[in-house]
Design a protein around this motif. Structure first.
Motif, PDB file in Angstrom:
ATOM      1  N   LEU A 181       0.829  -1.208   0.000  1.00 59.53           N
ATOM      2  CA  LEU A 181       0.000   0.000   0.000  1.00 59.53           C
ATOM      3  C   LEU A 181       0.862   1.255   0.000  1.00 59.53           C
ATOM      4  N   ILE A 182       1.939   1.220   0.813  1.00 62.77           N
ATOM      5  CA  ILE A 182       2.836   2.379   0.864  1.00 62.77           C
ATOM      6  C   ILE A 182       3.465   2.618  -0.501  1.00 62.77           C
ATOM      7  N   ILE A 183       3.898   1.521  -1.152  1.00 65.86           N
ATOM      8  CA  ILE A 183       4.505   1.654  -2.479  1.00 65.86           C
ATOM      9  C   ILE A 183       3.492   2.209  -3.478  1.00 65.86           C
ATOM     10  N   PHE A 184       2.229   1.682  -3.416  1.00 71.51           N
ATOM     11  CA  PHE A 184       1.190   2.128  -4.350  1.00 71.51           C
ATOM     12  C   PHE A 184       0.916   3.624  -4.196  1.00 71.51           C
ATOM     13  N   PHE A 185       0.674   4.045  -2.939  1.00 73.96           N
ATOM     14  CA  PHE A 185       0.365   5.455  -2.718  1.00 73.96           C
ATOM     15  C   PHE A 185       1.577   6.343  -3.015  1.00 73.96           C
ATOM     16  N   SER A 186       2.772   5.814  -2.799  1.00 74.48           N
ATOM     17  CA  SER A 186       3.968   6.585  -3.144  1.00 74.48           C
ATOM     18  C   SER A 186       4.044   6.808  -4.647  1.00 74.48           C
ATOM     19  N   MET A 187       3.684   5.756  -5.418  1.00 79.60           N
ATOM     20  CA  MET A 187       3.701   5.891  -6.879  1.00 79.60           C
ATOM     21  C   MET A 187       2.636   6.878  -7.348  1.00 79.60           C
ATOM     22  N   VAL A 188       1.444   6.802  -6.692  1.00 80.19           N
ATOM     23  CA  VAL A 188       0.383   7.753  -7.038  1.00 80.19           C
ATOM     24  C   VAL A 188       0.831   9.177  -6.737  1.00 80.19           C
ATOM     25  N   LEU A 189       1.444   9.349  -5.569  1.00 73.71           N
ATOM     26  CA  LEU A 189       1.921  10.673  -5.187  1.00 73.71           C
ATOM     27  C   LEU A 189       2.993  11.163  -6.153  1.00 73.71           C
ATOM     28  N   LEU A 190       3.894  10.246  -6.538  1.00 76.30           N
ATOM     29  CA  LEU A 190       4.950  10.616  -7.475  1.00 76.30           C
ATOM     30  C   LEU A 190       4.364  11.011  -8.830  1.00 76.30           C
ATOM     31  N   ALA A 191       3.342  10.241  -9.279  1.00 72.10           N
ATOM     32  CA  ALA A 191       2.698  10.558 -10.557  1.00 72.10           C
ATOM     33  C   ALA A 191       2.029  11.932 -10.497  1.00 72.10           C
TER      34      ALA A 191
END
Length: 459
Positions: free
Chosen positions: A411-421
């Motif tokens: 989940l942390i990785i997913f939201f980090s990717m969303v935030l990065l995008a």
């Protein structure tokens, strides 16, 4: 002479760790001829983590370069293999001198050694040498020994000779007295010692696993003499009580705190232990020191904070205050003697404790890092049959530590990717906007210049 006597008293109670030569046979015979026994005289270091009631059987190696024989610098990797018992536990042999014991052991640990044997660089009884931590051994987890110069030279000669094979093996044993199914252990500390306070906080939950029938703990406090006070004990020194009989070092030098505060806290903790002994519940003492060690630090190290800690664990401060006052021979704590502290001083001199904080388990001085898991392992090694508390502790060690699970990590990785995008999107939007503004500015400038030129040509 007094210091020598104290050292000898201390060493008599050191945990029974021994060094034996396993082979080859001819070298083993030479060692036995030298010492009239198959045991090599040795001294176990007071740092690292000795595996109590266990044995290390390992092949002995030396550093690959003669200039590294003292192991005072980073060592080249060594191919540790062919262990006699099939378990790879290499033992590195190095020479004393050039740097501290801790530096040597750390350098050996860094290349994968399971233990270190240091041979002396002078003729002396190594059993009277205490290998003390120099203050930087917190990250060392392997045991180490000091052995005599002669024994070390014989082993080193065997390992570096031109004949084959160059194969030497040692047995290192770490025994703990196990007289019965009850362990008695003593703590030697000062209430203001940072390492002791940290240990008490970490070990308190483990200590409470034992019942009063299986383990008996006794706290003791290290007290200093006043070197500048009157020999008649009539000096009112700010770092002492009882006219200079019992003192503690000034904790902040020119600051407002004094050594007397530390001695008085030692005395309060002795009174709390006395109450726990009367009520047959050691957990009261552990509850208090755990709270006090967390809450009462620096300028909060005082009687007021102590009484707050007592109230948190349901101790009556008035009873403890009465115990403190009654322990003095008179009304003046600054000059009158104190029978509780006097008993501590007498016990300190008879026990031979010369460094603190330290722990004595079944009349043997614990050697190793003062860390809760290692002390718990040593205490459990002192039982003939381990009680349930030891198995509970082992299960706790094997239990997964609280932390980030796999699902949480995803989940942390997913939201980090969303935030990065999102950041990239807004960054590109901002860059595009800036570029458009810049282009408009340049176009407007060019148009203005064109108009100006056109008007000039008309003129």
């Amino acid at each position: 002479a007094i210091l020598k006597m104290l050292v000898q008293l201390l060493l008599l109670g050191v945990a029974s760790a021994k060094v034996y030569l396993y082979g080859p046979a001819d070298l083993k015979q030479r060692i036995e001829d030298e010492y009239r026994t198959d045991e090599i005289p040795s001294s176990l270091a007071n740092f690292g983590n000795p595996p109590y009631n266990k044995v290390i059987l390992g092949r002995v190696f030396v550093p690959d370069l003669d200039e590294h024989k003292q192991a005072c610098n980073n060592l080249n990797p060594i191919n540790f293999n062919f262990d006699p018992d099939g378990i790879n536990t290499p033992i590195l042999l190095v020479q004393r001198g050039g740097c501290s014991f801790v530096v040597k052991v750390r350098n050996a640990q860094n290349i994968g050694a399971s233990a270190v044997v240091i041979y002396d660089d002078r003729q002396e009884n190594v059993e009277n040498v205490v290998m003390i931590d120099d203050g930087t051994a917190g990250n060392i987890f392997i045991p180490s020994f000091l052995i005599p110069k002669k024994a070390g030279e014989l082993i080193h000669e065997e390992l570096t000779s031109t004949r084959e094979p160059h194969y030497v093996a040692m047995t290192l044993t770490f025994e703990m007295n196990r007289p019965d199914n009850r362990v008695e252990y003593e703590l030697w500390l000062s209430s203001d010692h940072q390492l002791a306070r940290q240990f008490l906080q970490e070990f308190a939950p483990m200590a409470r696993l034992f019942d009063d029938e299986s383990a008996k703990m006794t706290p003791n406090y290290v007290l200093w003499y006043c070197g500048t006070c009157s020999p008649e004990y009539t000096t009112d020194h700010p770092d002492c009580v009882s006219g200079g009989r019992y003192c503690a070092p000034d904790p902040d030098y020119w600051g407002p705190r004094t050594g007397r505060e530390i001695v008085m806290e030692d005395l309060r903790q002795l009174c709390i232990y006395k109450q726990t002994r009367d009520e047959e519940d050691e957990n009261i003492w552990w509850d208090y020191v755990e709270v006090f060690s967390k809450s009462c630090v620096d300028r909060d190290f005082n009687k007021e904070c102590s009484e707050k800690a007592m109230k948190k664990v349901d101790i009556d401060p008035n009873q403890i205050d009465k115990c403190v006052r009654d322990s003095f021979d008179g009304p003046d704590e600054k000059l009158d003697d104190n029978w509780l502290l006097r008993a501590q001083r007498d016990k300190l001199l008879s026990s031979g404790v010369i460094f603190y904080p330290s722990i004595i388990i079944n009349n043997q001085t614990f050697r190793g890092d003062l860390e809760a898991p290692e002390v718990m392992e040593a205490i459990c090694a002192g039982f003939r049959e381990k009680p349930e508390a030891c198995f509970s502790h082992e299960e706790e060690d094997l239990r997964p530590r609280s932390g980030i699970g796999a699902g949480t990590l995803l989940l942390i990785i997913f939201f980090s990717m969303v935030l990065l995008a999102a950041i990239l999107y807004f960054y590109r939007y901002w860059v595009r906007k800036e570029m458009n503004q810049e282009m408009r500015s340049q176009v407007n400038s060019a148009v203005s210049q064109y108009i100006a030129l056109t008007e000039q040509s008309r003129d």
